[in-house]
Design a protein around this motif. Structure first.
Motif, PDB file in Angstrom:
ATOM      1  N   VAL A 133       0.831  -1.202   0.000  1.00  0.00           N
ATOM      2  CA  VAL A 133       0.000   0.000   0.000  1.00  0.00           C
ATOM      3  C   VAL A 133       0.868   1.256   0.000  1.00  0.00           C
ATOM      4  CG1 VAL A 133      -1.655   1.331   1.351  1.00  0.00           C
ATOM      5  CG2 VAL A 133      -1.972  -1.117   1.061  1.00  0.00           C
ATOM      6  N   ALA A 134       1.916   1.270   0.813  1.00  0.00           N
ATOM      7  CA  ALA A 134       2.773   2.463   0.892  1.00  0.00           C
ATOM      8  C   ALA A 134       3.399   2.768  -0.469  1.00  0.00           C
ATOM      9  CB  ALA A 134       3.850   2.277   1.951  1.00  0.00           C
ATOM     10  N   CYS A 135       3.904   1.759  -1.148  1.00  0.00           N
ATOM     11  CA  CYS A 135       4.523   1.983  -2.461  1.00  0.00           C
ATOM     12  C   CYS A 135       3.462   2.283  -3.514  1.00  0.00           C
ATOM     13  CB  CYS A 135       5.380   0.795  -2.858  1.00  0.00           C
ATOM     14  SG  CYS A 135       6.944   0.741  -1.942  1.00  0.00           S
ATOM     15  N   TYR A 136       2.321   1.664  -3.390  1.00  0.00           N
ATOM     16  CA  TYR A 136       1.227   1.931  -4.321  1.00  0.00           C
ATOM     17  C   TYR A 136       0.832   3.411  -4.274  1.00  0.00           C
ATOM     18  CZ  TYR A 136      -3.097   1.228  -6.904  1.00  0.00           C
ATOM     19  OH  TYR A 136      -4.089   1.298  -7.835  1.00  0.00           O
ATOM     20  N   LEU A 137       0.768   3.939  -3.065  1.00  0.00           N
ATOM     21  CA  LEU A 137       0.367   5.340  -2.893  1.00  0.00           C
ATOM     22  C   LEU A 137       1.444   6.325  -3.349  1.00  0.00           C
ATOM     23  CD1 LEU A 137      -1.420   5.137   0.569  1.00  0.00           C
ATOM     24  CD2 LEU A 137      -2.480   5.409  -1.697  1.00  0.00           C
ATOM     25  N   THR A 138       2.695   5.864  -3.461  1.00  0.00           N
ATOM     26  CA  THR A 138       3.779   6.782  -3.820  1.00  0.00           C
ATOM     27  C   THR A 138       4.284   6.592  -5.248  1.00  0.00           C
ATOM     28  OG1 THR A 138       5.391   5.269  -2.813  1.00  0.00           O
ATOM     29  CG2 THR A 138       4.554   7.075  -1.440  1.00  0.00           C
ATOM     30  N   GLY A 139       3.568   5.801  -6.057  1.00  0.00           N
ATOM     31  CA  GLY A 139       3.953   5.730  -7.469  1.00  0.00           C
ATOM     32  C   GLY A 139       4.264   4.360  -8.021  1.00  0.00           C
ATOM     33  N   GLY A 158       9.946  -3.417   3.273  1.00  0.00           N
ATOM     34  CA  GLY A 158      10.288  -2.767   4.532  1.00  0.00           C
ATOM     35  C   GLY A 158      10.970  -1.426   4.322  1.00  0.00           C
ATOM     36  N   ASN A 159      10.701  -0.811   3.204  1.00  0.00           N
ATOM     37  CA  ASN A 159      11.316   0.460   2.844  1.00  0.00           C
ATOM     38  C   ASN A 159      10.219   1.505   2.614  1.00  0.00           C
ATOM     39  OD1 ASN A 159      13.792   1.770   2.382  1.00  0.00           O
ATOM     40  ND2 ASN A 159      13.585   1.567   0.168  1.00  0.00           N
TER      41      ASN A 159
END
Length: 169
Positions: free
Chosen positions: A98-104, A138-139
């Protein structure tokens, strides 16, 4: 009714694994109270040679550790960094959390697939890269993130892809 045994077929371990692999696995076996605990370490050792672990090697590891082959297969298929089929010289893991999805993630994923000319799970024709999704690197604070071999990058923008791939000739 067919009775299926999960005992590893007896194999000549020395004809499947190298002497150095056998020695390294034995060393790990002595670090644990039960040989079974060395399963993941043994698979990592075997994978180093060709980049993946074949069925004969799974059977050889099971024989060495004296555990059912289904246990070793279970470990090999549970951990997403143990590859059960050939992969490229460099494995690219792109985080689709989710975190990477939201950032591109989507734009980065499209650029990677376009630049490489492959889809997820495929290897480039020259055998240089295999592209795989991974649920988290984990990044999260540096998303979107990519792992190439053992190197983590982030945030990676679509315009960074060509230059990043050139680092892995």
């Amino acid at each position: 009714m067919k009775i299926v045994s999960d005992k590893a077929p007896k194999v000549d371990v020395e004809s499947i694994l190298t002497a150095s692999e056998i020695a390294a696995i034995h060393e790990y076996m002595h670090h644990y109270p039960h040989a079974r605990a060395a399963s993941l370490d043994a698979l990592k050792i075997v994978q180093k040679r060709n980049g993946w672990v074949n069925d004969a090697q799974v059977n050889a590891v099971a024989n060495m550790l004296d555990v059912p082959v289904t246990d070793i297969e279970g470990v090999a298929t549970f951990f997403n960094r143990i590859y059960r089929q050939p992969v490229g010289r460099h494995v690219i893991l792109i985080c689709d959390s989710v975190a990477c999805y939201l950032t591109g993630y989507e734009a980065l994923s499209m650029r990677l697939r376009s630049e490489l000319g492959i889809e997820y799970g495929q290897t480039t024709a020259d055998g240089r890269f295999t592209l795989l999704p991974i649920c988290c690197l984990g990044n999260c604070d540096k998303g979107p993130a990519v792992l190439i071999d053992e190197d983590t990058y982030g945030p990676v923008q679509p315009d960074d892809v060509a230059q990043l791939l050139e680092l892995y000739a």
